[in-house]
Enzyme design. Structure first.
Site, short mmCIF file in Angstrom:
data_model
loop_
_atom_site.label_atom_id
_atom_site.label_comp_id
_atom_site.label_asym_id
_atom_site.label_seq_id
_atom_site.Cartn_x
_atom_site.Cartn_y
_atom_site.Cartn_z
N ARG A 1 -7.54 3.98 -14.36
CA ARG A 1 -7.46 4.56 -13.01
C ARG A 1 -8.00 5.98 -12.91
O ARG A 1 -8.55 6.37 -11.90
CB ARG A 1 -6.02 4.49 -12.50
N GLY B 1 0.79 -1.23 0.00
CA GLY B 1 0.00 0.00 0.00
C GLY B 1 0.81 1.27 0.00
O GLY B 1 0.26 2.36 0.12
N CYS C 1 -15.45 5.40 -26.53
CA CYS C 1 -16.73 6.08 -26.71
C CYS C 1 -17.35 6.46 -25.38
O CYS C 1 -18.44 5.98 -25.03
CB CYS C 1 -17.66 5.20 -27.52
N GLU C 2 -16.62 7.26 -24.62
CA GLU C 2 -17.13 7.76 -23.34
C GLU C 2 -16.47 9.08 -23.06
O GLU C 2 -15.26 9.19 -23.22
CB GLU C 2 -16.74 6.81 -22.19
N TYR D 1 -10.82 5.92 -10.24
CA TYR D 1 -10.46 6.46 -8.93
C TYR D 1 -10.24 7.97 -8.96
O TYR D 1 -9.71 8.54 -8.01
CB TYR D 1 -9.15 5.85 -8.43
N1 LLP Z 1 -1.18 -6.94 -0.33
C1 LLP Z 1 -2.50 -7.09 -0.42
C2 LLP Z 1 -3.16 -8.07 0.43
C3 LLP Z 1 -3.24 -6.32 -1.33
O1 LLP Z 1 -4.55 -6.49 -1.41
C4 LLP Z 1 -2.58 -5.37 -2.14
C5 LLP Z 1 -3.32 -4.55 -3.08
C6 LLP Z 1 -1.19 -5.25 -2.02
C7 LLP Z 1 -0.52 -6.05 -1.09
C8 LLP Z 1 -0.39 -4.30 -2.84
O2 LLP Z 1 -0.73 -2.98 -2.67
P1 LLP Z 1 0.18 -1.84 -3.33
O3 LLP Z 1 1.52 -1.89 -2.66
O4 LLP Z 1 0.29 -2.14 -4.78
O5 LLP Z 1 -0.56 -0.58 -3.08
N2 LLP Z 1 -6.39 -1.17 -8.40
C9 LLP Z 1 -6.07 -0.22 -7.34
C10 LLP Z 1 -5.21 -0.85 -6.26
C11 LLP Z 1 -5.82 -2.06 -5.66
C12 LLP Z 1 -4.90 -2.69 -4.65
C13 LLP Z 1 -5.37 -4.04 -4.26
N3 LLP Z 1 -4.55 -4.69 -3.29
C14 LLP Z 1 -5.39 1.00 -7.96
O6 LLP Z 1 -5.23 1.04 -9.17
O7 LLP Z 1 -5.05 1.93 -7.25
#
Ligand code: LLP
Length: 461
Positions: A358, A276, A389-390, A362
């Protein structure tokens, strides 16, 4: 006030948009924290990546294309390893996964987090040692669990009582003892978009701490003694800058660790604090380095363990975005430039929400730069849009681009390594772009471009 209202008030193109956008920047300059480390503007004015001119990349591989600076990605893996020398770093494959990247992260000494059978298959087919894989997911099927158990995946992060039952049955049937972590919902409201926050109570992941489900699940696993409970796991969300969420999360999860010790006399040996960690998409973002992150997390965990009189467990973290996000930019060709009278200039590129959802999903912010040449014309405030087309098909909401941007120019959008190719679609039957890895002046395709034949191959009616 919306951007176009501001523009109407000020009456000239450079004054449109929110306050932070009203100081025109040098459109040829690259803000280092937004770009892969080996991207520069070359003597001819065009961008280069690891010494290769992006015009050559476009000529050879076409556009749109995701361009990966391989040494940048490897460098980020190494920084995480160095920052967490006595912890395991799991690359979160959901950010972007293909066989070449599996090999890169494995060579750099990382572990891998997968969350579906498809990701697991990709990891295994690239030769990732199964014991270095962690398997996540809130709805793993029996088939997926079976494959994980049979291939010897290193740990399975269990997420529901149903899954504990399924896995226990499988383990008994096969006479094995799978290693598991328990995904705990710690009740933290992470400061990020609600769709990517994952530790508040009302969402689908994990076992609730406050409601007691987490403790019940831990006791059940320990009492049944079929699965090997290695530790607790917490992931509070994605694109997070503020360490306070991790602090609350570590405190709560370690309180559970102490509760388990007091009730069952067992100190679980591992703790996973998830991923995260935020990255810079615009100059407004100021992420911590892996080193600072590690220091803060260590301090939090050491402090909480001391307070609970616990031995410090073996730590793991799961960065996805922070490893692959900044290592990639998307290279597009401009197709049309449209000045919508008095409102703004729309620069359309040969991709859009199918290769980067994204912004639409988001409200994410990106930046863009003219990539095939430098320009000395005045900047204009533009919106970079796709070909779908949006009207919500926006890649970059507001960006200063040189006013002479024209069809045939190349635009590059940095920070697209995470959750862009992995969330890409075929909307409007636009084939998905390739991923081109560049290293030492040499480019190779690691995911090829989808073709219309690929799309039609599925269409068997
Ligand atoms: N560990 C778990 C259990 C997770 O669910 C995730 C992300 C990560 C690690 C990795 O998180 P990161 O370091 O990449 O932030 N599609 C969204 C992000 C969804 C993240 C889902 N889980 C976006 O484009 O921002």
């Amino acid at each position: 006030m919306r951007a176009h209202e501001a523009g109407a008030l000020h009456g000239d193109i450079g004054n449109r948009g929110p306050a932070w956008l009203r100081t025109p920047v040098d459109v040829n300059a690259l803000v280092p924290q937004l770009w892969p480390r080996h991207v520069a503007r070359g003597p001819a004015g065009a961008l280069t990546v690891a010494g290769l001119d992006v015009r050559d990349v476009a000529a050879e591989f076409g556009t749109a294309a995701y361009v990966l600076d391989e040494d940048d990605l490897r460098g980020r893996c190494r920084e995480f390893r160095a920052a967490f020398p006595d912890a395991d770093v799991y690359y979160a494959g959901k950010a972007f996964l293909c066989r070449a990247v599996v090999r890169m992260i494995a060579e750099e000494g990382l572990f891998l987090d997968v969350c579906t059978g498809g990701e697991l298959a990709t990891a295994l087919s690239a030769g990732m040692p199964p014991e270095r894989i962690g398997f996540h997911g809130n709805n793993k099927s029996v088939a997926e669990l079976t494959r994980a158990v049979d291939t010897g995946v290193g740990r399975i992060i269990v997420d529901s009582f149903t899954e504990i039952d399924r896995l226990t049955a499988l383990a008994r049937e096969r006479g094995v003892r799978p290693r598991v972590l328990l995904r705990v919902t710690v009740g933290v409201e992470a400061h990020t978009h609600e769709f990517i926050a994952t530790a508040h109570e009302d969402q689908k992941f994990g076992f609730s701490l406050a409601g007691g489900a987490a403790a019940t699940a831990a006791f059940r696993i320990l009492d049944e003694d079929v699965l090997e409970l290695r530790g607790l796991h917490s992931h509070i969300g994605s694109q997070i800058f503020d360490a306070s969420g991790f602090e609350v999360s570590a405190r709560r999860v370690l309180a559970l660790q102490a509760q388990i010790r007091d009730a069952r006399g067992v100190e679980l040996p591992e703790l996973d604090l998830g991923g995260g960690f935020g990255i810079a998409y615009t100059t407004q973002d100021d992420p911590a380095s892996p080193h600072e992150l590690a220091k803060r997390l260590r301090k939090i965990v050491d402090g909480e363990c001391a307070a609970e009189n616990l031995a410090v467990p073996h730590l793991s973290v799961e960065p996805g975005r922070a490893i692959v996000g900044p290592a990639v930019f998307t290279l597009y060709e401009v197709g049309t430039v449209k000045d919508v009278d008095g409102l703004r200039t729309y620069v359309s590129v040969d991709g859009g929400m199918s290769d980067n959802i994204r912004t639409a999903l988001y409200d994410a912010s990106y930046s863009a730069t003219l990539a095939n040449r430098a320009s000395s014309t005045v900047p204009m405030l533009a919106r970079v849009v796709g070909k779908h087309c949006e009207s919500g098909d926006i890649v970059v909401k507001d960006e200063f681009l040189p006013a002479d941007v024209q069809p045939g120019d190349l635009l590059a959008v940095p920070g697209t390594g995470a959750y862009c190719r992995s969330m890409a679609s075929n909307y409007n039957h636009v084939p998905r772009p390739p991923v081109v890895a560049v290293r030492d002046g040499h480019a190779r395709v690691i995911v090829r471009r989808e073709t219309e034949d690929d799309l039609l191959a599925l269409d068997v009616g």
